[in-house]
Scaffold this motif. Sequence first.
Motif, PDB file in Angstrom:
ATOM      1  N   ALA A 237      17.397  22.159  21.812  1.00  0.00           N
ATOM      2  CA  ALA A 237      16.821  22.301  20.791  1.00  0.00           C
ATOM      3  C   ALA A 237      15.267  22.399  20.564  1.00  0.00           C
ATOM      4  CB  ALA A 237      17.475  21.562  19.481  1.00  0.00           C
ATOM      5  N   ALA A 238      14.956  21.281  21.212  1.00  0.00           N
ATOM      6  CA  ALA A 238      13.278  20.974  21.323  1.00  0.00           C
ATOM      7  C   ALA A 238      12.722  21.966  21.892  1.00  0.00           C
ATOM      8  CB  ALA A 238      13.324  19.830  22.155  1.00  0.00           C
ATOM      9  N   ARG A 239      13.314  22.817  23.090  1.00  0.00           N
ATOM     10  CA  ARG A 239      12.779  23.955  23.806  1.00  0.00           C
ATOM     11  C   ARG A 239      12.684  24.949  23.238  1.00  0.00           C
ATOM     12  NH1 ARG A 239      16.236  23.503  28.851  1.00  0.00           N
ATOM     13  NH2 ARG A 239      16.565  21.141  28.157  1.00  0.00           N
ATOM     14  N   LEU A 240      14.046  25.387  22.463  1.00  0.00           N
ATOM     15  CA  LEU A 240      13.892  26.408  21.436  1.00  0.00           C
ATOM     16  C   LEU A 240      12.989  26.742  20.366  1.00  0.00           C
ATOM     17  CD1 LEU A 240      16.527  28.920  20.955  1.00  0.00           C
ATOM     18  CD2 LEU A 240      16.843  27.336  18.983  1.00  0.00           C
ATOM     19  N   LEU A 241      12.666  25.333  19.757  1.00  0.00           N
ATOM     20  CA  LEU A 241      11.506  25.388  18.811  1.00  0.00           C
ATOM     21  C   LEU A 241      10.675  25.666  19.084  1.00  0.00           C
ATOM     22  CD1 LEU A 241      12.630  21.916  17.171  1.00  0.00           C
ATOM     23  CD2 LEU A 241      12.207  24.055  16.074  1.00  0.00           C
ATOM     24  N   ARG A 242      10.082  25.756  20.362  1.00  0.00           N
ATOM     25  CA  ARG A 242       8.611  26.164  20.790  1.00  0.00           C
ATOM     26  C   ARG A 242       8.239  27.585  20.270  1.00  0.00           C
ATOM     27  NH1 ARG A 242       8.090  23.531  26.631  1.00  0.00           N
ATOM     28  NH2 ARG A 242      10.137  23.066  26.217  1.00  0.00           N
ATOM     29  N   ASP A 243       9.129  28.387  20.541  1.00  0.00           N
ATOM     30  CA  ASP A 243       8.989  29.709  20.341  1.00  0.00           C
ATOM     31  C   ASP A 243       9.320  30.436  19.088  1.00  0.00           C
ATOM     32  OD1 ASP A 243       7.956  29.924  23.021  1.00  0.00           O
ATOM     33  OD2 ASP A 243      10.178  30.080  23.452  1.00  0.00           O
ATOM     34  N   LEU A 244      10.137  29.514  18.134  1.00  0.00           N
ATOM     35  CA  LEU A 244      10.622  29.861  16.952  1.00  0.00           C
ATOM     36  C   LEU A 244       9.788  30.238  15.960  1.00  0.00           C
ATOM     37  CD1 LEU A 244      13.731  27.879  15.923  1.00  0.00           C
ATOM     38  CD2 LEU A 244      13.818  30.023  16.627  1.00  0.00           C
ATOM     39  N   PRO A 245      10.005  31.336  15.320  1.00  0.00           N
ATOM     40  CA  PRO A 245       9.137  32.040  13.918  1.00  0.00           C
ATOM     41  C   PRO A 245       9.266  30.891  13.049  1.00  0.00           C
ATOM     42  CG  PRO A 245      10.808  33.370  14.237  1.00  0.00           C
ATOM     43  CD  PRO A 245      11.033  32.409  15.314  1.00  0.00           C
ATOM     44  N   ASP A 246       8.488  30.817  12.047  1.00  0.00           N
ATOM     45  CA  ASP A 246       8.618  29.954  10.774  1.00  0.00           C
ATOM     46  C   ASP A 246       9.859  30.345  10.011  1.00  0.00           C
ATOM     47  OD1 ASP A 246       6.359  28.377  11.352  1.00  0.00           O
ATOM     48  OD2 ASP A 246       5.117  29.463  10.186  1.00  0.00           O
ATOM     49  N   GLY A 247      10.394  29.546   9.314  1.00  0.00           N
ATOM     50  CA  GLY A 247      11.615  29.574   8.491  1.00  0.00           C
ATOM     51  C   GLY A 247      12.459  28.461   8.679  1.00  0.00           C
ATOM     52  N   ASP A 248      13.480  28.687   8.096  1.00  0.00           N
ATOM     53  CA  ASP A 248      14.466  27.535   7.692  1.00  0.00           C
ATOM     54  C   ASP A 248      14.931  26.836   9.122  1.00  0.00           C
ATOM     55  OD1 ASP A 248      14.014  27.353   5.266  1.00  0.00           O
ATOM     56  OD2 ASP A 248      16.021  28.131   4.607  1.00  0.00           O
ATOM     57  N   MET A 249      15.390  27.746  10.142  1.00  0.00           N
ATOM     58  CA  MET A 249      15.948  27.398  11.386  1.00  0.00           C
ATOM     59  C   MET A 249      14.716  26.395  11.944  1.00  0.00           C
ATOM     60  SD  MET A 249      18.383  28.089  13.645  1.00  0.00           S
ATOM     61  CE  MET A 249      18.539  28.238  15.453  1.00  0.00           C
TER      62      MET A 249
END
Length: 447
Positions: A237-249
């Motif tokens: 999850a920590a790795r995925l977060l790095r590229d996630l666009p802003d939003g609820d996820m």
Amino acid sequence: MGKVGETSGTTQARDAAAFVEWFRAAAPYIHAFRGKTFVLAFGGDAMLREDFVDLVYDINLLNALGVHLVLVHGVRPQVEERLTSEAHYVRGRRVTDADTLEHVKDAVGSVRVDIESLLSVGLPNTPMAGAEIRVASGNYVTAQPAGVVDGVDLLFTGEVRKIAAAAIRARLDAGEIVLLSPIGYSPTGEVFNLTLEEVATQAAIALAAEKLVFILDHGETTDAKGRRVSRLTAAQAARLLRDLPDGDMKLYLPHAAHACKKGVAKAHLISADVDGAVLMELFSHDGVGTMVTRQSVESLRQATIDDVGGILSVIEPLEADGILVRRSRERLEQEVGQFFVDELDGRIVGCVALYPFPEAGAGEMACLAVAREYQRGGRGDALLAAVEDAARELGLTRLFVLTTRTAHWFIERGFALGTPEDLPAPRQAMYNWQRRSKVLVKRLEGA
Ligand code: ARG
């Protein structure tokens, strides 16, 4: 008893069959969830949706199934609607001045009453008929000031200091639903504005909840490329977060991961845009949202007698297609010790067997199978690797496999075409000349 859906091909019969199948698939979860504590959090936006009542129906259903439910609601849009001046944010946190705090109290009160009223519905033509749900709310959350951030005093913006877990548990044990708001009280009698995600996460941790569920108002449970993310470990999850666009996820995922690190068994993120998403996520094996756990829920291990049913469910469709030779349940029970299984979140999704012929320095790999829905994802390779490791450990230098239809798969993985004469003598004697299987052999390096 006849099988539903066998008698006619009508839509009605098909619907009935699907219904029965779905209900049966949900049974293990119904058993597992009874008496467990779930913290379910949703933003103030959720309540403004026309279909919010559907979420309330699902909450009612969970309650009826004996789940101990803690609800955490948000109030952001309700507060914003009441504000007369522009809100100030520091690092994503609102500065709550005395005036804003009044609006927060006002919004919390009104939202809470709305939720309580919806949970009180008992109309005969709704899923709420006969429900009689009791909702408890109160001063369960102790808060402290968030203090000064980047030189700005956040005033009545607070942080969770303590959750009255024992008091909440007493309400849950009495069969009540506990409703928490994003506010907390200090020992000096002050009120602080909190975030719903912090309240939910801290409550889940304090209660050692089985689940923490966040309902996403905006956006899907997908990665930066828009692909659905079904299962994640806290580290992934920590790795995925790095590229996630802003939003609820992006907003909720760190809290989900944190809760798992602190002992919450599973955290789920579910998009509000899918009807019935909560039920599908909680009562099906693959869900529709994202599930976060501390450790991977997938493991490759040696099979035990308890896995016979799971192995059968994986190999039966392949036996029916003639890809695998049929084995009886009795034989499987006897040989289950030779099997390895791939277990994904409590379900066997793949298997393979290794039959050693030590005198010949060889081992037969058999019954390699991965359930259809789980075939992409390298599971076949992982099972093959497990067998190779086990064979090496036994000091075997050759691995062979008999197959009629999937020779190419093995050849791509280092097997070479052989003949029945390559088989160890006892195995040759059992070779089925009618089936005319191809014999594939692989030399094991480093054995
Ligand atoms: N229904 C199961 C549970 O609640 C599994 C959910 C799986 N969800 C997922 N996104 N893979 O534990």
